[in-house]
Design a protein around this motif. Sequence first.
Motif, PDB file in Angstrom:
ATOM      1  N   THR A  73       0.853  -1.186   0.000  1.00  0.00           N
ATOM      2  CA  THR A  73       0.000   0.000   0.000  1.00  0.00           C
ATOM      3  C   THR A  73       0.890   1.238   0.000  1.00  0.00           C
ATOM      4  OG1 THR A  73      -0.056   0.217   2.409  1.00  0.00           O
ATOM      5  CG2 THR A  73      -1.738  -1.221   1.382  1.00  0.00           C
ATOM      6  N   VAL A  74       0.286   2.362  -0.260  1.00  0.00           N
ATOM      7  CA  VAL A  74       1.029   3.623  -0.181  1.00  0.00           C
ATOM      8  C   VAL A  74       1.556   3.817   1.242  1.00  0.00           C
ATOM      9  CG1 VAL A  74       0.816   6.143  -0.338  1.00  0.00           C
ATOM     10  CG2 VAL A  74      -0.190   4.709  -2.112  1.00  0.00           C
ATOM     11  N   ILE A  96       4.134   1.409  -8.109  1.00  0.00           N
ATOM     12  CA  ILE A  96       3.181   1.368  -9.216  1.00  0.00           C
ATOM     13  C   ILE A  96       2.258   0.171  -9.019  1.00  0.00           C
ATOM     14  CG2 ILE A  96       2.873   1.177 -11.728  1.00  0.00           C
ATOM     15  CD1 ILE A  96       4.336   3.748 -10.944  1.00  0.00           C
ATOM     16  N   ASN A  97       0.987   0.466  -8.825  1.00  0.00           N
ATOM     17  CA  ASN A  97      -0.024  -0.595  -8.643  1.00  0.00           C
ATOM     18  C   ASN A  97       0.382  -1.599  -7.568  1.00  0.00           C
ATOM     19  OD1 ASN A  97      -1.702   0.478 -10.691  1.00  0.00           O
ATOM     20  ND2 ASN A  97      -0.436  -0.522 -12.237  1.00  0.00           N
ATOM     21  N   GLY A  98       0.918  -1.099  -6.461  1.00  0.00           N
ATOM     22  CA  GLY A  98       1.271  -1.960  -5.338  1.00  0.00           C
ATOM     23  C   GLY A  98       2.621  -2.642  -5.460  1.00  0.00           C
ATOM     24  N   ILE A 125      -4.023   5.874  -5.823  1.00  0.00           N
ATOM     25  CA  ILE A 125      -4.436   4.653  -5.138  1.00  0.00           C
ATOM     26  C   ILE A 125      -3.422   3.552  -5.431  1.00  0.00           C
ATOM     27  CG2 ILE A 125      -6.217   2.866  -4.983  1.00  0.00           C
ATOM     28  CD1 ILE A 125      -8.245   5.070  -5.738  1.00  0.00           C
ATOM     29  N   ASN A 126      -2.809   2.992  -4.380  1.00  0.00           N
ATOM     30  CA  ASN A 126      -1.809   1.924  -4.482  1.00  0.00           C
ATOM     31  C   ASN A 126      -0.619   2.263  -5.373  1.00  0.00           C
ATOM     32  OD1 ASN A 126      -3.115   0.167  -2.703  1.00  0.00           O
ATOM     33  ND2 ASN A 126      -4.518  -0.444  -4.323  1.00  0.00           N
ATOM     34  N   SER A 127      -0.356   3.566  -5.563  1.00  0.00           N
ATOM     35  CA  SER A 127       0.770   3.973  -6.393  1.00  0.00           C
ATOM     36  C   SER A 127       1.324   5.307  -5.915  1.00  0.00           C
ATOM     37  CB  SER A 127       0.344   4.133  -7.860  1.00  0.00           C
ATOM     38  OG  SER A 127      -0.083   2.897  -8.396  1.00  0.00           O
ATOM     39  N   GLU A 128       2.623   5.442  -6.069  1.00  0.00           N
ATOM     40  CA  GLU A 128       3.261   6.722  -5.834  1.00  0.00           C
ATOM     41  C   GLU A 128       4.384   6.891  -6.872  1.00  0.00           C
ATOM     42  OE1 GLU A 128       3.113   8.646  -1.914  1.00  0.00           O
ATOM     43  OE2 GLU A 128       5.309   8.547  -2.058  1.00  0.00           O
ATOM     44  N   PRO A 129       3.963   7.160  -8.121  1.00  0.00           N
ATOM     45  CA  PRO A 129       4.956   7.355  -9.168  1.00  0.00           C
ATOM     46  C   PRO A 129       5.632   8.718  -9.038  1.00  0.00           C
ATOM     47  CG  PRO A 129       2.772   7.777 -10.025  1.00  0.00           C
ATOM     48  CD  PRO A 129       2.599   7.286  -8.600  1.00  0.00           C
ATOM     49  N   GLU A 130       6.703   8.886  -9.782  1.00  0.00           N
ATOM     50  CA  GLU A 130       7.412  10.164  -9.843  1.00  0.00           C
ATOM     51  C   GLU A 130       7.478  10.598 -11.304  1.00  0.00           C
ATOM     52  OE1 GLU A 130      11.063  10.417  -7.620  1.00  0.00           O
ATOM     53  OE2 GLU A 130      10.271   9.119  -6.043  1.00  0.00           O
TER      54      GLU A 130
END
Length: 186
Positions: free
Chosen positions: A8-9, A29-31, A73-78
């Motif tokens: 999860t994030v 990315i997507n978990g 949601i379920n991602s923290e891209p840069e």
Amino acid sequence: MTSLTKWTVEDYHRMIDVGIIKNRKVELINGEIINMSPEGPVHRFINHRAVKYLRHILGNLAEVMEAHPITLINSEPEPDITIVRYPDTLYLDRHPSGKDIYWIIEIADSTLQKDLGTKKTLYASSGIEEYWVIDIAKKNFKVFRNLMNNEYQIEQNYQDGVVFSLAFPSVEISVKKIIGFDERDI
């Protein structure tokens, strides 16, 4: 059968806080925690040029963020470039989320397939209304718009001329300056 653990994030933030992924270039990315591709000189040049130009023409209409995390949601891209709501103080204690983002720009050299696949799907399913991908090899960019059912319905390709963002339709954006191949100073 082995299954992949999805993060999860919140899990990802805890790993950052305790130093588990310190000094690693990764994004969620997507978990899944994914290694980010190294940035070459041309990628860095185009990124820098585009950010400088967008900050100049957008002024106080929006913040132009360069290679910083966004929380989905379920991602923290840069993303390479993210245009978000103003003022920057909105992001003192959190990263921008889908509701804050006007549009995202990814710069693709070795990442074109990922940017046109996984990232495009992620941004569309997160409600990002507009997504641009600069293709370094072809010296052009693609604009994805008209979000419906978590998919972009319109794809436009540009090599020259001007483009107008959905968020700021009165601001003329030079294609050559965005893709970094306009030799004139801004």
